[in-house]
Design an enzyme around this catalytic site. Structure first.
Site, PDB file in Angstrom:
ATOM      1  N   SER A   1       0.703  -2.747 104.736  1.00  0.00           N
ATOM      2  CA  SER A   1       2.086  -3.207 104.578  1.00  0.00           C
ATOM      3  C   SER A   1       3.064  -2.419 105.438  1.00  0.00           C
ATOM      4  O   SER A   1       4.171  -2.899 105.716  1.00  0.00           O
ATOM      5  CB  SER A   1       2.512  -3.120 103.110  1.00  0.00           C
ATOM      6  OG  SER A   1       2.322  -1.815 102.596  1.00  0.00           O
TER       7      SER A   1
ATOM      8  N   ASP B   1      10.446   1.606  95.074  1.00  0.00           N
ATOM      9  CA  ASP B   1       9.630   1.649  96.290  1.00  0.00           C
ATOM     10  C   ASP B   1      10.131   2.795  97.155  1.00  0.00           C
ATOM     11  O   ASP B   1      11.207   2.714  97.765  1.00  0.00           O
ATOM     12  CB  ASP B   1       9.737   0.328  97.047  1.00  0.00           C
ATOM     13  CG  ASP B   1       8.871   0.297  98.310  1.00  0.00           C
ATOM     14  OD1 ASP B   1       8.257   1.324  98.642  1.00  0.00           O
ATOM     15  OD2 ASP B   1       8.823  -0.765  98.964  1.00  0.00           O
TER      16      ASP B   1
ATOM     17  N   HIS C   1       7.859   2.068 101.528  1.00  0.00           N
ATOM     18  CA  HIS C   1       8.324   1.204 102.616  1.00  0.00           C
ATOM     19  C   HIS C   1       9.770   1.545 102.962  1.00  0.00           C
ATOM     20  O   HIS C   1      10.409   2.353 102.292  1.00  0.00           O
ATOM     21  CB  HIS C   1       8.184  -0.259 102.213  1.00  0.00           C
ATOM     22  CG  HIS C   1       6.780  -0.630 101.829  1.00  0.00           C
ATOM     23  ND1 HIS C   1       6.347  -0.657 100.522  1.00  0.00           N
ATOM     24  CD2 HIS C   1       5.711  -0.962 102.591  1.00  0.00           C
ATOM     25  CE1 HIS C   1       5.076  -0.997 100.481  1.00  0.00           C
ATOM     26  NE2 HIS C   1       4.658  -1.176 101.730  1.00  0.00           N
TER      27      HIS C   1
END
Length: 453
Positions: A185, A430, A433
């Site tokens: 990702s 998160d 990311h």
């Protein structure tokens, strides 16, 4: 004025009436001072020399003034000029410091990993509403993140320049080419960042998508005949992914088998950016030669624990070797992005998991053991294949600059209005990311200098 001119004219006519020998003497006496004056003015050996330290001191002053410039002053500055073709930002025959070696060859390329984050008032090239390719979880602006300071920093290497991203320059390079992002990702995060940067100048059309969460996608910039693809391959080699809903919490990783979903397509790709790392921290069982050779976080399987560093090293090393074996005679670029650290400071489901709102200074946050080892693995694997033929390998060394940006993650803003249930609500964070726009756009500034080099 009326009486001077006749007097001057009379003097000239008087000299002409002198005897020739005396006249030549006067001319010689008149020319000697003129010759001496010409010698002093135009002979470089006779001209006085400036102090030897004058120029270096002037060069030192400019960075010092720039370093302490206020934010509003930075807004007035223009970005550096684009790099000269084929030189990665250097003029022909010049090194990063302006010196040329005795042989005339330039110094090694810029070390973009060594630098600092400095304030930059310029707005990003895109936002959460102007780019349609941002994965929902990284669209921090659209999800209501209230602070915007994380948008106004730029990475400044210590020994060279990193020009601001130029969509026009990248699109010129990308014309008639196919660029692929391959990996987990984080590869997708970087690929979507590039698409948004380029979309600020030219609209991409999504022409293919497949897989869960659109893990395989392809866009075309039709006016440039340029293609950008994203391939899901979280460990680069073949893996039977975990399925916790079915009671399988371990990845089964086959170190001697390659992920043909992307490897078999490399023949039609001009440049690939590989990015993996975080999936090696997930529980995994490692297979090689038809047998289990180790496992990570596998106490429930009654097997001896194995550190994941060895598996990561083998996956990267064998993948690059296989790319070189299959495509060593091709003129392609294979760039590998180094590990991008996470910044969890609290529980993933509580507010404040990554609460910082400013970058770290380098003396505040050094690299941990995991980050150092994974970065070193990539750098060594790339170096082992450097300069072996027309197939070019390069490392996008972003670990240090990413390590200093705890403020650039979505945190709770991976969803819209995350605190609608109250301040004590269970909120997923998160801290892995990157917000878009955000620090990951710098990864693609370095990529532009790499492809142009």
């Amino acid at each position: 004025m009326g009486t001077n001119f006749p007097q001057s004219h009379h003097l000239q006519t008087t000299h002409l009436s002198l005897p020739r020998k005396q006249f030549l003497s006067y001319v010689l006496y008149a020319l000697l001072p003129l010759a001496l004056l010409h010698y002093l003015l135009f002979n470089p050996l006779a001209a006085p020399k400036p102090p030897l330290l004058a120029q270096p001191q002037a060069r030192e002053a400019a960075p010092s003034q720039h370093r302490h410039a206020p934010v509003n002053a930075l807004e007035e500055q223009l970005p550096p000029p684009p790099p000269a073709p084929g030189r990665g930002g250097e003029a022909l025959g010049e090194t990063q410091g302006g010196d040329v070696s005795a042989s005339g060859s330039a110094s090694p390329p810029c070390d973009y990993s060594d630098g600092e984050w400095v304030p930059d008032a310029r707005p990003p090239l895109y936002d959460g509403t102007s780019c349609g390719t941002i994965k929902d979880g990284q669209n921090c602006m659209a999800h209501g993140r209230p602070d915007t300071g994380y948008l106004h920093w730029r990475w400044r290497p210590r020994r060279c320049d990193l020009p601001a991203f130029s969509p026009e320059a990248f699109l010129r390079w990308l014309r008639n080419r196919h660029l692929a992002f391959v990996g987990d990702s984080m590869a997708r995060n970087q690929g979507e960042s590039l698409l948004c940067l380029l979309a600020s100048r030219s609209r991409p059309d999504l022409v293919y998508r497949d897989g869960e969460e659109n893990r395989f996608r392809r866009w075309v910039f039709r006016e440039h005949n340029a293609t950008v693809s994203i391939f899901w391959s979280p460990l680069l080699v073949r893996v039977a992914e975990k399925a916790e809903h079915a009671g399988v919490r371990h990845n089964n990783v086959f170190l001697d088998s390659f992920d043909e979903r992307w490897m078999s397509r490399l023949g039609g790709i001009d440049a690939a950016v590989l990015s993996v790392g975080h999936w090696f921290l997930i529980p995994g069982v490692y297979h090689d030669g038809g047998r289990v050779v180790g496992c990570h976080d596998c106490a429930d399987l009654n097997r001896t624990e194995t550190a994941f560093f060895g598996a990561f090293k083998e996956a990267v090393r064998r993948t690059l070797a296989e790319v070189a074996r299959r495509h060593g005679a091709d003129s392609k670029l294979v760039a590998v992005t180094t590990f991008s650290p996470a910044h969890f400071e609290g529980d993933w489901d509580k507010a404040g998991a990554c609460p910082r709102r400013h970058p770290y200074r380098e003396d505040e946050k050094g690299l941990g053991y995991t980050e150092k080892e994974m970065r070193r693995t990539v750098l060594e694997a790339v170096a082992a294949h450097a300069g072996a033929g027309p197939l070019r390998f390069a490392a996008l060394d972003v670990t240090r600059l990413a390590n200093l940006r705890p403020d650039g993650h979505p945190g709770p803003y991976m969803r819209s209005d995350p605190f609608a249930g109250g301040p004590d609500a269970r909120v997923q964070n998160d801290c892995v990311h990157w917000c878009m726009p955000g620090p990951i756009d710098t990864f693609n500034e370095i990529l532009l200098q790499t492809v142009a080099g």
